[in-house]
Design a protein around this motif. Sequence first.
Motif, PDB file in Angstrom:
ATOM      1  N   MET A   1      44.980  23.028   2.652  1.00  0.00           N
ATOM      2  CA  MET A   1      43.514  22.993   3.104  1.00  0.00           C
ATOM      3  C   MET A   1      42.704  22.160   1.954  1.00  0.00           C
ATOM      4  N   LYS A   2      41.746  21.306   2.521  1.00  0.00           N
ATOM      5  CA  LYS A   2      40.794  20.698   1.524  1.00  0.00           C
ATOM      6  C   LYS A   2      39.455  20.869   2.218  1.00  0.00           C
ATOM      7  N   GLU A   3      38.523  21.416   1.099  1.00  0.00           N
ATOM      8  CA  GLU A   3      37.139  21.347   1.311  1.00  0.00           C
ATOM      9  C   GLU A   3      36.461  20.277   1.423  1.00  0.00           C
ATOM     10  N   VAL A   4      35.547  20.272   2.540  1.00  0.00           N
ATOM     11  CA  VAL A   4      34.789  19.174   2.519  1.00  0.00           C
ATOM     12  C   VAL A   4      33.198  19.765   2.269  1.00  0.00           C
ATOM     13  N   LEU A   5      33.014  18.840   1.264  1.00  0.00           N
ATOM     14  CA  LEU A   5      31.398  19.348   0.796  1.00  0.00           C
ATOM     15  C   LEU A   5      30.620  18.332   1.001  1.00  0.00           C
ATOM     16  N   LEU A   6      29.284  18.837   1.108  1.00  0.00           N
ATOM     17  CA  LEU A   6      28.083  17.844   1.024  1.00  0.00           C
ATOM     18  C   LEU A   6      27.871  17.107  -0.390  1.00  0.00           C
ATOM     19  N   PRO A   7      27.997  15.777  -0.457  1.00  0.00           N
ATOM     20  CA  PRO A   7      27.931  15.235  -1.669  1.00  0.00           C
ATOM     21  C   PRO A   7      26.392  14.929  -1.990  1.00  0.00           C
ATOM     22  N   GLU A   8      26.277  14.479  -3.312  1.00  0.00           N
ATOM     23  CA  GLU A   8      25.002  14.143  -3.677  1.00  0.00           C
ATOM     24  C   GLU A   8      24.684  12.804  -3.092  1.00  0.00           C
TER      25      GLU A   8
ATOM     26  N   SER B   1      34.492  11.034   5.682  1.00  0.00           N
ATOM     27  CA  SER B   1      35.676  11.873   5.414  1.00  0.00           C
ATOM     28  C   SER B   1      36.173  11.572   3.884  1.00  0.00           C
ATOM     29  N   PRO B   2      36.427  12.684   3.168  1.00  0.00           N
ATOM     30  CA  PRO B   2      37.028  12.440   1.826  1.00  0.00           C
ATOM     31  C   PRO B   2      38.535  12.507   1.796  1.00  0.00           C
ATOM     32  N   VAL B   3      39.019  12.952   2.951  1.00  0.00           N
ATOM     33  CA  VAL B   3      40.568  13.115   3.360  1.00  0.00           C
ATOM     34  C   VAL B   3      41.253  12.382   4.596  1.00  0.00           C
ATOM     35  N   ALA B   4      42.250  12.320   4.719  1.00  0.00           N
ATOM     36  CA  ALA B   4      42.806  11.822   5.772  1.00  0.00           C
ATOM     37  C   ALA B   4      43.735  13.387   6.439  1.00  0.00           C
ATOM     38  N   GLY B   5      43.488  13.465   7.704  1.00  0.00           N
ATOM     39  CA  GLY B   5      44.392  14.769   8.028  1.00  0.00           C
ATOM     40  C   GLY B   5      43.601  15.229   9.507  1.00  0.00           C
ATOM     41  N   VAL B   6      43.446  16.616   9.460  1.00  0.00           N
ATOM     42  CA  VAL B   6      42.702  17.090  10.915  1.00  0.00           C
ATOM     43  C   VAL B   6      41.715  18.111  10.331  1.00  0.00           C
ATOM     44  N   LEU B   7      40.464  18.067  11.046  1.00  0.00           N
ATOM     45  CA  LEU B   7      39.245  18.786  10.695  1.00  0.00           C
ATOM     46  C   LEU B   7      39.659  20.245  11.316  1.00  0.00           C
ATOM     47  N   SER B   8      39.901  21.101  10.619  1.00  0.00           N
ATOM     48  CA  SER B   8      40.259  22.684  10.820  1.00  0.00           C
ATOM     49  C   SER B   8      39.236  23.396  11.379  1.00  0.00           C
ATOM     50  N   LYS B   9      37.938  23.310  10.718  1.00  0.00           N
ATOM     51  CA  LYS B   9      36.870  24.214  10.692  1.00  0.00           C
ATOM     52  C   LYS B   9      35.666  23.300  10.581  1.00  0.00           C
TER      53      LYS B   9
ATOM     54  N   ILE C   1      30.886  22.262   3.918  1.00  0.00           N
ATOM     55  CA  ILE C   1      30.615  22.055   5.276  1.00  0.00           C
ATOM     56  C   ILE C   1      31.618  22.095   6.301  1.00  0.00           C
ATOM     57  N   GLY C   2      32.916  21.929   5.745  1.00  0.00           N
ATOM     58  CA  GLY C   2      33.896  22.098   6.772  1.00  0.00           C
ATOM     59  C   GLY C   2      35.352  22.211   5.738  1.00  0.00           C
ATOM     60  N   ARG C   3      36.481  22.147   6.499  1.00  0.00           N
ATOM     61  CA  ARG C   3      37.889  22.262   6.068  1.00  0.00           C
ATOM     62  C   ARG C   3      38.667  21.239   6.674  1.00  0.00           C
ATOM     63  N   ALA C   4      39.659  20.595   6.106  1.00  0.00           N
ATOM     64  CA  ALA C   4      40.694  19.551   6.627  1.00  0.00           C
ATOM     65  C   ALA C   4      41.941  20.333   6.406  1.00  0.00           C
ATOM     66  N   HIS C   5      42.820  20.068   7.288  1.00  0.00           N
ATOM     67  CA  HIS C   5      44.321  20.051   6.883  1.00  0.00           C
ATOM     68  C   HIS C   5      44.893  18.911   6.488  1.00  0.00           C
ATOM     69  N   VAL C   6      45.341  18.697   5.378  1.00  0.00           N
ATOM     70  CA  VAL C   6      45.963  17.456   5.160  1.00  0.00           C
ATOM     71  C   VAL C   6      47.328  17.340   4.688  1.00  0.00           C
TER      72      VAL C   6
END
Length: 77
Positions: free
Chosen positions: A1-8, A49-57, A72-77
């Motif tokens: 899992m990769k965290e998706v964060l709100l960037p500056e 998106s900071p990654v390629a994969g599937v938006l899990s949550k 703000i979200g999690r992605a399965h990479v």
Amino acid sequence: MKEVLLPELAESVVEGEILKWLVQEGDTIALEQPLCEVMTDKVTVELPSPVAGVLSKRLAGEGDVVAVHAEIGRAHV
């Protein structure tokens, strides 16, 4: 899992409002694909998106105000 964060998004911006999600949970996402629209007091942008994969949550809903660097979200990479 990769965290998706709100960037500056701009200097001195400390939070942003999720205006609209552009992908649903379970959708396949590409690197740099727009995930959601975020509005701050200075700018409205599409967050890539900071990654390629599937938006899990999605952890933040439309209308939620979240702090910079908050998850703000999690992605399965």
